[in-house]
Design a protein around this motif. Structure first.
Motif, PDB file in Angstrom:
ATOM      1  N   SER A  76       0.868  -1.263  -0.065  1.00 31.40           N
ATOM      2  CA  SER A  76      -0.017   0.031  -0.032  1.00 31.40           C
ATOM      3  C   SER A  76       0.810   1.415  -0.028  1.00 31.40           C
ATOM      4  N   ALA A  77       1.867   1.276   0.795  1.00 29.98           N
ATOM      5  CA  ALA A  77       2.737   2.478   0.737  1.00 29.98           C
ATOM      6  C   ALA A  77       3.600   2.602  -0.536  1.00 29.98           C
ATOM      7  N   TYR A  78       3.925   1.509  -1.374  1.00 30.13           N
ATOM      8  CA  TYR A  78       4.522   1.580  -2.548  1.00 30.13           C
ATOM      9  C   TYR A  78       3.480   2.246  -3.527  1.00 30.13           C
ATOM     10  N   LYS A  79       2.308   1.611  -3.551  1.00 25.37           N
ATOM     11  CA  LYS A  79       1.117   2.121  -4.547  1.00 25.37           C
ATOM     12  C   LYS A  79       0.955   3.731  -4.257  1.00 25.37           C
ATOM     13  N   ALA A  80       1.358   4.054  -3.058  1.00 23.17           N
ATOM     14  CA  ALA A  80       1.110   5.397  -2.871  1.00 23.17           C
ATOM     15  C   ALA A  80       2.418   6.311  -3.038  1.00 23.17           C
ATOM     16  N   GLY A  81       3.267   5.901  -3.465  1.00 25.58           N
ATOM     17  CA  GLY A  81       4.690   6.535  -3.872  1.00 25.58           C
ATOM     18  C   GLY A  81       5.675   6.476  -3.089  1.00 25.58           C
ATOM     19  N   ALA A  82       5.720   5.348  -2.158  1.00 25.33           N
ATOM     20  CA  ALA A  82       6.933   5.257  -1.223  1.00 25.33           C
ATOM     21  C   ALA A  82       7.947   4.221  -1.931  1.00 25.33           C
ATOM     22  N   ILE A  83       9.249   4.321  -1.567  1.00 22.63           N
ATOM     23  CA  ILE A  83      10.315   3.530  -2.230  1.00 22.63           C
ATOM     24  C   ILE A  83      11.100   2.783  -1.120  1.00 22.63           C
ATOM     25  N   LYS A  84      11.115   1.715  -1.297  1.00 23.51           N
ATOM     26  CA  LYS A  84      11.418   0.613  -0.327  1.00 23.51           C
ATOM     27  C   LYS A  84      12.783   1.305   0.482  1.00 23.51           C
ATOM     28  N   LYS A  85      13.920   1.682  -0.344  1.00 25.79           N
ATOM     29  CA  LYS A  85      15.333   2.169   0.216  1.00 25.79           C
ATOM     30  C   LYS A  85      15.044   3.186   1.004  1.00 25.79           C
ATOM     31  N   ARG A  86      14.225   4.210   0.633  1.00 27.93           N
ATOM     32  CA  ARG A  86      14.115   5.320   1.502  1.00 27.93           C
ATOM     33  C   ARG A  86      13.213   5.358   2.774  1.00 27.93           C
ATOM     34  N   MET A  87      12.617   4.298   2.875  1.00 28.84           N
ATOM     35  CA  MET A  87      11.552   4.068   3.916  1.00 28.84           C
ATOM     36  C   MET A  87      12.295   3.597   5.405  1.00 28.84           C
ATOM     37  N   ARG A  88      11.664   4.629   6.240  1.00 23.98           N
ATOM     38  CA  ARG A  88      12.081   4.470   7.751  1.00 23.98           C
ATOM     39  C   ARG A  88      11.054   3.380   8.243  1.00 23.98           C
ATOM     40  N   VAL A  89      11.789   2.346   9.178  1.00 27.92           N
ATOM     41  CA  VAL A  89      10.729   1.320   9.810  1.00 27.92           C
ATOM     42  C   VAL A  89      10.879   1.233  11.265  1.00 27.92           C
TER      43      VAL A  89
END
Length: 158
Positions: A76-89
């Motif tokens: 869902s985050a990817y569909k909204a425009g997030a990119i894995k390598k930039r994500m803070r978890v």
């Protein structure tokens, strides 16, 4: 705007004015993700580690389980425009708040499934506050990506 994530639920947003909060993280796990460039973030609150424990419930609400809810959160985050390598978890919860819980170790198992899924998918956990015996409330502020939790008067930024 303040959004409240219930148990077995999630919210994804790209609105900088939003704050996402989830309450009652006892043995449950809260997972917060945030991409600072896309300003996309979200929070998942799951109850149980594996969907195989109850396939009927998993079909009705896959967000109840870590092994199905976490992938949905990321997709869902990817569909909204997030990119894995930039994500803070960030994760919080996984506590043992009742004495009888140690029989099933739900909190520990919930934490373990998150760590396993992240490891298998080359995702680093940026911060966590898990275990112990205190329930937590977790917050994600979209303007800054700041995450924090409160518990019994305690405040901790993650």
């Amino acid at each position: 705007m303040k959004h409240i994530v219930g148990v077995s639920d999630m919210i994804i947003t790209d609105n900088k004015d939003d704050i996402i909060v989830t309450h009652a993280l006892g043995s449950c796990i809260g997972v917060a993700v945030y991409d600072p460039v896309a300003c996309v973030g979200g929070v998942l609150h799951y109850m149980l580690p594996r969907s195989g424990a109850d396939s009927e419930k998993a079909k009705k609400n896959p967000l109840m389980f870590g092994d199905t809810g976490i992938p949905i959160l990321f997709e869902s985050a990817y569909k909204a425009g997030a990119i894995k390598k930039r994500m803070r978890v960030v994760i919080a919860g996984g506590a043992q708040v009742f004495a009888c819980e140690n029989v099933f170790d739900i909190g520990k198992r919930n934490t373990l499934i998150a760590r396993k899924l992240f490891w298998k998918n080359n995702i680093l956990i940026s911060a966590e506050d898990v275990g112990g015996n205190k329930p937590r409330t977790m917050y994600l502020e979209m303007q800054t990506g700041k995450t924090w939790f409160t518990s019994r008067g305690e405040y901790k930024e993650l």
